[in-house]
Design a protein around this motif. Sequence first.
Motif, PDB file in Angstrom:
ATOM      1  N   CYS A   1      53.579  -6.639 -20.431  1.00  0.00           N
ATOM      2  CA  CYS A   1      52.277  -6.166 -19.976  1.00  0.00           C
ATOM      3  C   CYS A   1      51.862  -5.003 -20.876  1.00  0.00           C
ATOM      4  CB  CYS A   1      52.386  -5.708 -18.524  1.00  0.00           C
ATOM      5  SG  CYS A   1      50.839  -5.064 -17.880  1.00  0.00           S
TER       6      CYS A   1
ATOM      7  N   LYS B   1      46.055   0.891 -21.255  1.00  0.00           N
ATOM      8  CA  LYS B   1      46.133   0.081 -20.033  1.00  0.00           C
ATOM      9  C   LYS B   1      45.088   0.508 -19.000  1.00  0.00           C
ATOM     10  CE  LYS B   1      48.521  -2.718 -19.284  1.00  0.00           C
ATOM     11  NZ  LYS B   1      48.315  -4.148 -19.643  1.00  0.00           N
TER      12      LYS B   1
ATOM     13  N   GLU C   1      44.605  -5.072 -25.656  1.00  0.00           N
ATOM     14  CA  GLU C   1      43.349  -4.788 -24.964  1.00  0.00           C
ATOM     15  C   GLU C   1      42.602  -3.581 -25.531  1.00  0.00           C
ATOM     16  OE1 GLU C   1      43.636  -5.050 -20.701  1.00  0.00           O
ATOM     17  OE2 GLU C   1      41.594  -4.265 -20.425  1.00  0.00           O
TER      18      GLU C   1
ATOM     19  N   GLN D   1      41.455  -8.025 -26.891  1.00  0.00           N
ATOM     20  CA  GLN D   1      41.389  -8.489 -25.497  1.00  0.00           C
ATOM     21  C   GLN D   1      40.409  -7.613 -24.716  1.00  0.00           C
ATOM     22  OE1 GLN D   1      45.239  -9.120 -23.740  1.00  0.00           O
ATOM     23  NE2 GLN D   1      44.582  -8.471 -21.706  1.00  0.00           N
TER      24      GLN D   1
ATOM     25  N   GLY E   1      39.615  -7.038 -20.933  1.00  0.00           N
ATOM     26  CA  GLY E   1      40.275  -7.367 -19.670  1.00  0.00           C
ATOM     27  C   GLY E   1      39.298  -7.637 -18.543  1.00  0.00           C
ATOM     28  N   SER E   2      39.882  -8.131 -17.455  1.00  0.00           N
ATOM     29  CA  SER E   2      39.109  -8.459 -16.255  1.00  0.00           C
ATOM     30  C   SER E   2      38.186  -7.344 -15.799  1.00  0.00           C
ATOM     31  CB  SER E   2      40.082  -8.630 -15.098  1.00  0.00           C
ATOM     32  OG  SER E   2      40.518  -9.905 -15.078  1.00  0.00           O
ATOM     33  N   ARG E   3      38.771  -6.124 -15.805  1.00  0.00           N
ATOM     34  CA  ARG E   3      38.001  -4.987 -15.287  1.00  0.00           C
ATOM     35  C   ARG E   3      36.821  -4.632 -16.166  1.00  0.00           C
ATOM     36  NH1 ARG E   3      42.918  -5.312 -14.371  1.00  0.00           N
ATOM     37  NH2 ARG E   3      43.863  -4.880 -12.344  1.00  0.00           N
TER      38      ARG E   3
ATOM     39  N   LYS F   1      38.844 -12.039 -20.631  1.00  0.00           N
ATOM     40  CA  LYS F   1      39.474 -12.437 -19.369  1.00  0.00           C
ATOM     41  C   LYS F   1      38.435 -12.447 -18.253  1.00  0.00           C
ATOM     42  CE  LYS F   1      43.926 -11.741 -18.932  1.00  0.00           C
ATOM     43  NZ  LYS F   1      45.216 -11.059 -18.640  1.00  0.00           N
TER      44      LYS F   1
ATOM     45  N   ARG G   1      42.377 -15.935 -15.289  1.00  0.00           N
ATOM     46  CA  ARG G   1      43.518 -15.108 -14.874  1.00  0.00           C
ATOM     47  C   ARG G   1      43.555 -14.882 -13.363  1.00  0.00           C
ATOM     48  NH1 ARG G   1      42.309 -11.023 -11.961  1.00  0.00           N
ATOM     49  NH2 ARG G   1      43.614  -9.448 -12.948  1.00  0.00           N
TER      50      ARG G   1
ATOM     51  N   HIS H   1      49.130 -12.847 -14.258  1.00  0.00           N
ATOM     52  CA  HIS H   1      48.206 -12.121 -13.383  1.00  0.00           C
ATOM     53  C   HIS H   1      47.628 -13.052 -12.319  1.00  0.00           C
ATOM     54  CE1 HIS H   1      48.528  -9.536 -16.910  1.00  0.00           C
ATOM     55  NE2 HIS H   1      48.355  -8.553 -16.055  1.00  0.00           N
TER      56      HIS H   1
HETATM   57  C1  PEP Z   1      46.764  -7.694 -18.904  1.00  0.00           C
HETATM   58  O1  PEP Z   1      46.625  -8.746 -19.563  1.00  0.00           O
HETATM   59  O2  PEP Z   1      47.785  -6.971 -18.972  1.00  0.00           O
HETATM   60  C2  PEP Z   1      45.722  -7.318 -17.934  1.00  0.00           C
HETATM   61  C3  PEP Z   1      45.529  -6.039 -17.594  1.00  0.00           C
HETATM   62  O3  PEP Z   1      45.071  -8.370 -17.466  1.00  0.00           O
HETATM   63  P1  PEP Z   1      43.761  -8.477 -16.536  1.00  0.00           P
HETATM   64  O4  PEP Z   1      42.665  -7.799 -17.295  1.00  0.00           O
HETATM   65  O5  PEP Z   1      43.572  -9.961 -16.410  1.00  0.00           O
HETATM   66  O6  PEP Z   1      44.079  -7.817 -15.227  1.00  0.00           O
END
Ligand code: PEP
Length: 333
Positions: free
Chosen positions: A101, A130, A163, A181, A183-185, A206, A236, A271
């Motif tokens: 992760c 992160k 990310e 990347q 991310g989802s957020r 994502k 995801r 995830h």
């Molecule tokens: C990740 O890939 O570590 C991650 C934070 O994914 P997601 O944005 O899908 O929560």
Amino acid sequence: MQLILKDGVTEEERKDFRKKISALNLLSFSILDGKNYKITIPSCSEKEIELLDNKDLVEDIITISQSYKLASRSAKQSDTIVDVEGVKIGGEKSCIMAGPCAVESLEQVLSIAKDLSEAGVEIFRAGAFKPRSSPYSFQGLGRTGLEYLSKVKQQFGMKIVTEVINIETLNEVAEVADILQVGSRNMQNFDLLKAVGKTQKPILLKRGMSATVEDFLMSAEYILAQGNNQVILCERGIRTFETATRNTLDLNAVPLLKKMTHLPVIVDPSHGTGIRELVAPMAFAGIAAGAHGIMVEVHNNPDEALSDGMQSLTPDQFKAMYNTIKKIKSVLA
Ligand code: PEP
Ligand code: MN
């Protein structure tokens, strides 16, 4: 709107035509799809279309009814294959992105990357920055994490997906990342989407945890509209009433997205489930549903991981899963 150019239109004629479009200040996207050149203009008035309706060059004009114009199958029928310096995503071969992760230490990433590259994985994943739900959780090593990722690249020749969480750090992340990347957020952080759209890097987008499939494609559209057509979609998991798993992996979205868009679609069962034992079965299901690949979390010591240990596979568990994926692929072929 989409202008389908006639079969025999020359390169020169096409260039002149594109100049005319540029003079109108219209955003446009031109590709050879099948045997015809197609020019998609996501947004234009009837009047502008009239100006461009040159009967000598244009065979047909079609309207793209979907709100996601450039991402739609109507804009491009053939599958997009994202080429990460020779590693292809979207083709026949399943693409595997694996790694922890988060980057935790140099020893950690090198140890995991060694196992994964020996197993044949070409793309290493790990977050340096992160986006954590709690401000008290490990936030990633940041710049130091990026340095460690560049060591993985040097030592094992793996491509890096990591990310990017804001515009301020985009350039630094892009120096190390082969795939950026989002991310989802941040799936609906439109300024970030525009900024990554201006880079020439492949983007792994994502799905937001409460995004519909259409919202997801509209976010991809933001990137495409900036002229970057190297977008990979990643399912995801979404939030539902079910709390027994971390998210509900929406595998319906895989064949649905493949029908709606030409962009490659991969699945993240880590995830999507949040539970180690469920990762392999859902990876198999994702591949069987037609995903072009998977993104999966692997840790050399999951019980001590600083983030997402519960959903991380050990390298041995990963290898067993990867072997089965290859078998499933051979049956599907
Ligand atoms: C990740 O890939 O570590 C991650 C934070 O994914 P997601 O944005 O899908 O929560
Ligand atoms: Mn994670």
